[in-house]
Design a protein around this motif. Sequence first.
Motif, PDB file in Angstrom:
ATOM      1  N   ASP A   1     108.787 -71.699 -17.867  1.00 22.29           N
ATOM      2  CA  ASP A   1     108.433 -73.069 -17.513  1.00 22.29           C
ATOM      3  C   ASP A   1     109.582 -73.794 -16.821  1.00 22.29           C
ATOM      4  O   ASP A   1     109.365 -74.762 -16.096  1.00 22.29           O
ATOM      5  CB  ASP A   1     108.033 -73.870 -18.764  1.00 22.29           C
ATOM      6  CG  ASP A   1     106.721 -73.382 -19.360  1.00 22.29           C
ATOM      7  OD1 ASP A   1     105.877 -72.896 -18.590  1.00 22.29           O
ATOM      8  OD2 ASP A   1     106.558 -73.475 -20.589  1.00 22.29           O
ATOM      9  N   ASN A   2     110.811 -73.328 -17.055  1.00 20.35           N
ATOM     10  CA  ASN A   2     112.000 -73.985 -16.511  1.00 20.35           C
ATOM     11  C   ASN A   2     112.957 -72.946 -15.946  1.00 20.35           C
ATOM     12  O   ASN A   2     112.916 -71.769 -16.343  1.00 20.35           O
ATOM     13  CB  ASN A   2     112.724 -74.780 -17.610  1.00 20.35           C
ATOM     14  CG  ASN A   2     111.838 -75.846 -18.231  1.00 20.35           C
ATOM     15  OD1 ASN A   2     111.459 -76.799 -17.578  1.00 20.35           O
ATOM     16  ND2 ASN A   2     111.504 -75.668 -19.508  1.00 20.35           N
TER      17      ASN A   2
ATOM     18  N   ASN B   1     119.864 -73.269  -8.757  1.00 28.25           N
ATOM     19  CA  ASN B   1     119.779 -74.709  -8.486  1.00 28.25           C
ATOM     20  C   ASN B   1     121.135 -75.377  -8.714  1.00 28.25           C
ATOM     21  O   ASN B   1     122.132 -74.715  -9.032  1.00 28.25           O
ATOM     22  CB  ASN B   1     118.664 -75.364  -9.315  1.00 28.25           C
ATOM     23  CG  ASN B   1     118.944 -75.351 -10.809  1.00 28.25           C
ATOM     24  OD1 ASN B   1     120.079 -75.170 -11.254  1.00 28.25           O
ATOM     25  ND2 ASN B   1     117.909 -75.565 -11.602  1.00 28.25           N
TER      26      ASN B   1
ATOM     27  N   GLU C   1     115.979 -69.640 -10.481  1.00 26.79           N
ATOM     28  CA  GLU C   1     114.549 -69.847 -10.223  1.00 26.79           C
ATOM     29  C   GLU C   1     114.123 -68.956  -9.056  1.00 26.79           C
ATOM     30  O   GLU C   1     114.978 -68.416  -8.337  1.00 26.79           O
ATOM     31  CB  GLU C   1     114.279 -71.321  -9.927  1.00 26.79           C
ATOM     32  CG  GLU C   1     115.063 -71.868  -8.766  1.00 26.79           C
ATOM     33  CD  GLU C   1     115.001 -73.386  -8.662  1.00 26.79           C
ATOM     34  OE1 GLU C   1     114.543 -74.031  -9.619  1.00 26.79           O
ATOM     35  OE2 GLU C   1     115.410 -73.913  -7.613  1.00 26.79           O
TER      36      GLU C   1
ATOM     37  N   LEU D   1     102.838 -82.038 -14.825  1.00 25.67           N
ATOM     38  CA  LEU D   1     104.273 -81.922 -15.063  1.00 25.67           C
ATOM     39  C   LEU D   1     104.701 -82.712 -16.293  1.00 25.67           C
ATOM     40  O   LEU D   1     104.014 -83.639 -16.719  1.00 25.67           O
ATOM     41  CB  LEU D   1     105.039 -82.434 -13.843  1.00 25.67           C
ATOM     42  CG  LEU D   1     104.775 -81.736 -12.504  1.00 25.67           C
ATOM     43  CD1 LEU D   1     105.518 -82.452 -11.389  1.00 25.67           C
ATOM     44  CD2 LEU D   1     105.164 -80.264 -12.569  1.00 25.67           C
ATOM     45  N   SER D   2     105.848 -82.358 -16.834  1.00 25.37           N
ATOM     46  CA  SER D   2     106.430 -83.169 -17.894  1.00 25.37           C
ATOM     47  C   SER D   2     106.795 -84.535 -17.319  1.00 25.37           C
ATOM     48  O   SER D   2     106.934 -84.699 -16.102  1.00 25.37           O
ATOM     49  CB  SER D   2     107.677 -82.493 -18.457  1.00 25.37           C
ATOM     50  OG  SER D   2     108.706 -82.473 -17.472  1.00 25.37           O
TER      51      SER D   2
ATOM     52  N   SER E   1     109.582 -86.211 -17.338  1.00 26.04           N
ATOM     53  CA  SER E   1     110.853 -86.241 -16.605  1.00 26.04           C
ATOM     54  C   SER E   1     110.728 -85.576 -15.241  1.00 26.04           C
ATOM     55  O   SER E   1     111.253 -86.085 -14.235  1.00 26.04           O
ATOM     56  CB  SER E   1     111.951 -85.549 -17.423  1.00 26.04           C
ATOM     57  OG  SER E   1     111.609 -84.199 -17.690  1.00 26.04           O
ATOM     58  N   LYS E   2     110.012 -84.441 -15.180  1.00 31.82           N
ATOM     59  CA  LYS E   2     109.829 -83.762 -13.897  1.00 31.82           C
ATOM     60  C   LYS E   2     108.976 -84.606 -12.952  1.00 31.82           C
ATOM     61  O   LYS E   2     109.238 -84.674 -11.749  1.00 31.82           O
ATOM     62  CB  LYS E   2     109.166 -82.398 -14.115  1.00 31.82           C
ATOM     63  CG  LYS E   2     110.085 -81.345 -14.693  1.00 31.82           C
ATOM     64  CD  LYS E   2     109.381 -80.009 -14.789  1.00 31.82           C
ATOM     65  CE  LYS E   2     110.294 -78.933 -15.339  1.00 31.82           C
ATOM     66  NZ  LYS E   2     109.600 -77.622 -15.449  1.00 31.82           N
ATOM     67  N   ARG E   3     107.964 -85.253 -13.516  1.00 35.88           N
ATOM     68  CA  ARG E   3     107.103 -86.085 -12.675  1.00 35.88           C
ATOM     69  C   ARG E   3     107.890 -87.224 -12.043  1.00 35.88           C
ATOM     70  O   ARG E   3     107.804 -87.460 -10.834  1.00 35.88           O
ATOM     71  CB  ARG E   3     105.934 -86.655 -13.476  1.00 35.88           C
ATOM     72  CG  ARG E   3     104.965 -87.454 -12.598  1.00 35.88           C
ATOM     73  CD  ARG E   3     104.258 -88.585 -13.335  1.00 35.88           C
ATOM     74  NE  ARG E   3     103.458 -88.130 -14.448  1.00 35.88           N
ATOM     75  CZ  ARG E   3     102.733 -88.954 -15.208  1.00 35.88           C
ATOM     76  NH1 ARG E   3     102.755 -90.273 -14.985  1.00 35.88           N
ATOM     77  NH2 ARG E   3     102.038 -88.491 -16.220  1.00 35.88           N
TER      78      ARG E   3
ATOM     79  N   SER F   1     111.077 -87.494 -11.575  1.00 32.73           N
ATOM     80  CA  SER F   1     112.060 -86.975 -10.633  1.00 32.73           C
ATOM     81  C   SER F   1     111.415 -86.657  -9.294  1.00 32.73           C
ATOM     82  O   SER F   1     111.964 -86.966  -8.226  1.00 32.73           O
ATOM     83  CB  SER F   1     112.718 -85.719 -11.210  1.00 32.73           C
ATOM     84  OG  SER F   1     113.609 -85.147 -10.291  1.00 32.73           O
ATOM     85  N   LEU F   2     110.224 -86.072  -9.351  1.00 34.39           N
ATOM     86  CA  LEU F   2     109.515 -85.713  -8.124  1.00 34.39           C
ATOM     87  C   LEU F   2     109.008 -86.961  -7.398  1.00 34.39           C
ATOM     88  O   LEU F   2     109.102 -87.062  -6.163  1.00 34.39           O
ATOM     89  CB  LEU F   2     108.349 -84.776  -8.455  1.00 34.39           C
ATOM     90  CG  LEU F   2     107.672 -84.042  -7.298  1.00 34.39           C
ATOM     91  CD1 LEU F   2     108.691 -83.373  -6.401  1.00 34.39           C
ATOM     92  CD2 LEU F   2     106.685 -83.020  -7.832  1.00 34.39           C
TER      93      LEU F   2
END
Length: 253
Positions: A25-26, A60, A66, A150-151, A153-155, A157-158
């Motif tokens: 997932d990460n 990254n 990744e 998305l989680s 935090s990921k949302r 950030s995006l």
Amino acid sequence: MNTQHDKSSAVTRVLAILEHIAKSDNPLSPADIAHDLAIPKPTVHRLLAQLKQDGYLQMNLRGLWEPGNRFFQISQGVWNSVRFKSARQVILRTLANEINETCGISVPNGLEMLYYERIQANWPLQINLPEGSRTPLWCTASGKLYLASLSESKRQSLLKALPIHQMTRNTLADMFELNAQIDKIAHMEISTDNEEFIDGMVACAVPVKDEKNRLIACIYTHAPAIRTPLESLLEFVPVMQKSAQALSHLEYC
């Protein structure tokens, strides 16, 4: 010294690393990979460096690993293989015939959604978004569905990275309103585009998930609002969800 065995062992480890990173997932650290796969740390570092050099993996800004561009191209090649493509085409064509509107599959691709596969309805009035089209995340049914998966935090950030602006009179460009809509989509697992991307076009989308319940793609349908209002498209959500389950089964059967 058994050279053939050593080569086989190295290949097995490379494939195990690629599979582990693909399914995570990460992004993963070298220590995580070494621990999870029981591979010595020096070997993990050596193999990661080689895979990075060959373009299969990338690191990254936090030093985590990744999938790289070449790995992504391989996955696209598998998706395009005759075995999977023909089966997807049968599912999509059956769905398009039932809805009598254009249906397709879209996949996340960086800051956009990629229209991966498409069956066009047989109507004189069409909306031309062919396979290979790249569409925004914040104002399309598939894009908002991906953001909703998305989680938090990921949302966020995006969303900060997206060039959010008004595409039509209905586009939600206000971050508070957009987040509220995405929260609702996350709960319902049904996303809509009510003339937010293109004036006169409505759409809805449902998720295609993997065995870990993660979104890997979206099934969408879109139509001119003058012919098929959004309320009418939403009546086909149950059959779209059934098709999404069939596609999910193809990916991990």
